[in-house]
Design an enzyme around this catalytic site. Structure first.
Site, PDB file in Angstrom:
ATOM      1  N   GLY A  15       0.827  -1.215   0.000  1.00 33.97           N
ATOM      2  CA  GLY A  15       0.000   0.000   0.000  1.00 33.97           C
ATOM      3  C   GLY A  15       0.856   1.258   0.000  1.00 33.97           C
ATOM      4  N   VAL A  28      17.930   7.947  -3.725  1.00 31.55           N
ATOM      5  CA  VAL A  28      18.585   8.319  -4.986  1.00 31.55           C
ATOM      6  C   VAL A  28      19.718   9.323  -4.744  1.00 31.55           C
ATOM      7  CG1 VAL A  28      18.229   9.510  -7.201  1.00 31.55           C
ATOM      8  CG2 VAL A  28      16.578   7.802  -6.418  1.00 31.55           C
ATOM      9  N   ARG A  76      -0.007  -4.555  -5.186  1.00 36.04           N
ATOM     10  CA  ARG A  76       0.022  -5.690  -4.249  1.00 36.04           C
ATOM     11  C   ARG A  76       0.216  -6.918  -5.129  1.00 36.04           C
ATOM     12  NH1 ARG A  76      -1.069  -3.902   0.860  1.00 36.04           N
ATOM     13  NH2 ARG A  76      -2.621  -2.277   1.084  1.00 36.04           N
ATOM     14  N   ASP A 107       5.281  -4.993   6.069  1.00 36.07           N
ATOM     15  CA  ASP A 107       5.726  -6.361   6.374  1.00 36.07           C
ATOM     16  C   ASP A 107       5.669  -7.304   5.166  1.00 36.07           C
ATOM     17  OD1 ASP A 107       2.954  -6.258   6.447  1.00 36.07           O
ATOM     18  OD2 ASP A 107       2.752  -7.581   8.178  1.00 36.07           O
ATOM     19  N   GLY A 108       4.661  -7.140   4.325  1.00 33.13           N
ATOM     20  CA  GLY A 108       4.552  -7.982   3.117  1.00 33.13           C
ATOM     21  C   GLY A 108       5.729  -7.746   2.180  1.00 33.13           C
ATOM     22  N   THR A 130       4.345   2.559   5.909  1.00 32.82           N
ATOM     23  CA  THR A 130       2.944   2.127   5.887  1.00 32.82           C
ATOM     24  C   THR A 130       2.156   2.964   6.882  1.00 32.82           C
ATOM     25  OG1 THR A 130       1.414   0.383   6.633  1.00 32.82           O
ATOM     26  CG2 THR A 130       3.659   0.175   7.390  1.00 32.82           C
ATOM     27  N   ILE A 131       0.923   3.297   6.519  1.00 33.47           N
ATOM     28  CA  ILE A 131       0.104   4.088   7.455  1.00 33.47           C
ATOM     29  C   ILE A 131      -0.338   3.236   8.647  1.00 33.47           C
ATOM     30  CG2 ILE A 131      -0.719   5.650   5.649  1.00 33.47           C
ATOM     31  CD1 ILE A 131      -3.528   4.173   6.114  1.00 33.47           C
ATOM     32  N   ASP A 132      -0.159   1.918   8.558  1.00 29.13           N
ATOM     33  CA  ASP A 132      -0.593   1.037   9.647  1.00 29.13           C
ATOM     34  C   ASP A 132       0.374   1.010  10.835  1.00 29.13           C
ATOM     35  OD1 ASP A 132      -2.770   0.383   8.139  1.00 29.13           O
ATOM     36  OD2 ASP A 132      -1.994  -1.550   7.463  1.00 29.13           O
ATOM     37  N   ASP A 134       2.529  -1.076  11.532  1.00 29.70           N
ATOM     38  CA  ASP A 134       2.596  -2.420  12.108  1.00 29.70           C
ATOM     39  C   ASP A 134       3.879  -3.162  11.744  1.00 29.70           C
ATOM     40  OD1 ASP A 134       1.908  -2.538   9.442  1.00 29.70           O
ATOM     41  OD2 ASP A 134       0.432  -4.145   9.680  1.00 29.70           O
ATOM     42  N   ARG A 159     -16.671  16.214  14.830  1.00 28.30           N
ATOM     43  CA  ARG A 159     -17.084  16.560  16.196  1.00 28.30           C
ATOM     44  C   ARG A 159     -18.030  17.774  16.212  1.00 28.30           C
ATOM     45  NH1 ARG A 159     -16.006  14.781  21.172  1.00 28.30           N
ATOM     46  NH2 ARG A 159     -14.114  13.575  20.887  1.00 28.30           N
ATOM     47  N   ARG A 167     -25.182  13.965  18.661  1.00 27.25           N
ATOM     48  CA  ARG A 167     -25.164  12.622  18.077  1.00 27.25           C
ATOM     49  C   ARG A 167     -23.957  11.811  18.512  1.00 27.25           C
ATOM     50  NH1 ARG A 167     -26.412  14.314  11.843  1.00 27.25           N
ATOM     51  NH2 ARG A 167     -28.675  14.409  12.036  1.00 27.25           N
ATOM     52  N   ARG A 176      -6.536  -2.880   8.745  1.00 26.38           N
ATOM     53  CA  ARG A 176      -7.243  -4.145   8.556  1.00 26.38           C
ATOM     54  C   ARG A 176      -6.875  -5.158   9.635  1.00 26.38           C
ATOM     55  NH1 ARG A 176      -7.008  -5.448   2.560  1.00 26.38           N
ATOM     56  NH2 ARG A 176      -4.793  -5.422   3.042  1.00 26.38           N
ATOM     57  N   GLY A 190      -9.636  12.684  21.338  1.00 25.40           N
ATOM     58  CA  GLY A 190     -10.487  12.668  22.530  1.00 25.40           C
ATOM     59  C   GLY A 190     -11.704  11.774  22.375  1.00 25.40           C
ATOM     60  N   GLU A 227     -10.742  -0.432  11.156  1.00 25.94           N
ATOM     61  CA  GLU A 227     -11.365  -1.268  10.119  1.00 25.94           C
ATOM     62  C   GLU A 227     -11.391  -2.757  10.520  1.00 25.94           C
ATOM     63  OE1 GLU A 227      -8.731  -0.747   6.868  1.00 25.94           O
ATOM     64  OE2 GLU A 227      -9.806  -2.100   5.539  1.00 25.94           O
ATOM     65  N   ILE A 255      -8.755   8.455   2.017  1.00 20.25           N
ATOM     66  CA  ILE A 255      -8.178   9.797   2.235  1.00 20.25           C
ATOM     67  C   ILE A 255      -7.009   9.707   3.219  1.00 20.25           C
ATOM     68  CG2 ILE A 255     -10.313  11.097   1.711  1.00 20.25           C
ATOM     69  CD1 ILE A 255     -10.286  11.763   4.788  1.00 20.25           C
TER      70      ILE A 255
HETATM   71  O1  F6P Z   1      -1.858  -1.504   4.784  1.00 20.24           O
HETATM   72  C1  F6P Z   1      -2.416  -0.253   4.613  1.00 20.24           C
HETATM   73  C2  F6P Z   1      -3.888  -0.355   4.375  1.00 20.24           C
HETATM   74  O2  F6P Z   1      -4.341   0.942   4.097  1.00 20.24           O
HETATM   75  C3  F6P Z   1      -4.719  -0.978   5.467  1.00 20.24           C
HETATM   76  O3  F6P Z   1      -4.941  -0.182   6.576  1.00 20.24           O
HETATM   77  C4  F6P Z   1      -5.960  -1.317   4.700  1.00 20.24           C
HETATM   78  O4  F6P Z   1      -6.727  -2.236   5.341  1.00 20.24           O
HETATM   79  C5  F6P Z   1      -5.392  -1.819   3.408  1.00 20.24           C
HETATM   80  O5  F6P Z   1      -4.167  -1.141   3.254  1.00 20.24           O
HETATM   81  C6  F6P Z   1      -6.219  -1.618   2.185  1.00 20.24           C
HETATM   82  O6  F6P Z   1      -5.590  -2.267   1.135  1.00 20.24           O
HETATM   83  P1  F6P Z   1      -5.811  -2.034  -0.422  1.00 20.24           P
HETATM   84  O7  F6P Z   1      -4.919  -0.917  -0.817  1.00 20.24           O
HETATM   85  O8  F6P Z   1      -5.349  -3.300  -1.041  1.00 20.24           O
HETATM   86  O9  F6P Z   1      -7.244  -1.720  -0.628  1.00 20.24           O
END
Ligand code: F6P
Length: 324
Positions: A15, A28, A76, A107-108, A130-132, A134, A159, A167, A176, A190, A227, A255
């Site tokens: 991703g 580079v 991917r 990691d992948g 990665t934005i995750d 992880d 908010r 609400r 994921r 918060g 998610e 986004i």
């Molecule tokens: O690994 C980053 C991520 O944005 C996850 O948070 C998300 O679940 C996944 O990629 C979405 O993957 P794809 O780009 O294959 O839709």
């Protein structure tokens, strides 16, 4: 005697994450500074397998430090999970005369790089992006800070409506498998409740917490949900049914993956790129660069994907206390 490193490759895989371009630029320019040539492989590991590449000069990475996404594109790539795919990628590394490959991703990406090293013997250096967040072996990854701030500014806007209409909002953020993003965003925003894949939750208790928040004088609530924590539509529906309050769901989605990288993401990318090249020059074969307690370091590439990175549960407890 070992051959000196003369030509290196760079690839972005998995991703996209904001700051990947700043990392490409750093790799580079650091390489060229050291007299090396750089080949960029396009479309992630797919380009490595199919031999899609282009030489990258110092000027080819001009004006990209502030751009989200990746100029090399990414995919991917399922084929990279097969022995045939790895074999083809190894052949292309040889064909292009690559003495070291810098792989930018999660990691992948590093699982693929480890296998590619075993087959090709070409040194591999990973840069975590990665934005995750992880990835084991680094406190933070390129893109994470940007995604946190993107999601946070969305929540701050949500908010306003939550407060005005009294609400409950369920806000689904990416992640994921892991809840690093949700936890950070929940604490900074918060949130009254944070739902994570790592912490089991019971819908009865979630509804109870909403009810007691209202009894304690709150008139609106934000629930940040990763998610991977479950079905956010179901969560929103259950809360509405059981509490009788108005509930709305916002799924932030992609986004969070794009946009202008923050200073933190760009600086991290610049440091990681430089250190990746340094590692190749010093003869390292299989490392991932990372940051720990503010210092750039490196770990074995396999450690980054074989060992699970733990979530900071103290932050989770803190968010709970502060939302009372
Ligand atoms: O690994 C980053 C991520 O944005 C996850 O948070 C998300 O679940 C996944 O990629 C979405 O993957 P794809 O780009 O294959 O839709």
């Amino acid at each position: 005697m070992e051959m000196p490193v003369k030509r290196i490759g760079v690839v972005t895989a998995g991703g996209d994450a904001p700051g990947m371009n700043a990392a490409i630029r750093s790799v580079v320019r650091s390489a060229i500074h050291n007299g090396l040539e750089v080949i960029g492989f396009e479309r992630g590991y797919a380009g490595l397998i199919e031999g899609q590449s282009r030489p990258l000069g110092a000027r080819s990475v001009s004006g990209i430090i502030n751009l989200g996404g990746t100029i090399l594109k990414t995919v991917r790539c399922k084929e990279m999970k097969t022995p045939e795919g790895i074999e083809k990628a190894a052949e292309n590394l040889k064909k292009h005369g690559i003495d070291g490959l810098v792989t930018i991703g999660g990691d992948g990406t590093f699982t693929g790089a480890s296998k590619l090293y075993q087959v090709s013997g070409v040194p591999m250096i990973g840069i975590p992006a990665t934005i995750d967040n992880d990835v084991m072996g680094t406190d933070t990854t390129i893109g994470f800070d940007t995604a946190v701030n993107t999601a946070l500014s969305a929540i701050d806007k949500i908010r306003d409506t939550a407060t005005s209409h009294e609400r409950i909002f369920v806000v689904e953020v990416m992640g994921r498998k892991r809840g690093f993003l949700a936890l950070e965003v929940g604490l900074a925003g918060g949130a009254e409740i944070i739902l994570l894949p790592e912490v089991k939750f019971d819908m009865e208790k979630v509804c109870e917490k909403v009810r007691s928040a209202r009894e304690a004088g709150k008139t609106s609530e934000i629930i940040v949900m990763a998610e991977g924590a479950g079905d956010s539509r179901e969560v929103a529906k259950r809360i509405a049914e059981e509490t009788g309050y108005q509930v709305r769901l916002t799924v932030l989605g992609y986004i969070q993956r794009g946009g202008i990288p923050t200073a933190k993401s760009r600086i991290l990318a610049s440091q990681f790129g430089y250190h990746a090249v340094e590692l190749l020059l010093s003869g390292e074969k299989k490392r991932m660069v990372g940051i720990q307690n503010g210092k750039i370091h490196s770990v074995d590439l396999d450690y980054s994907w074989k060992v699970r990175k733990e979530l900071d549960l103290e932050k989770y407890q803190l968010a709970r206390i502060l939302s009372e």
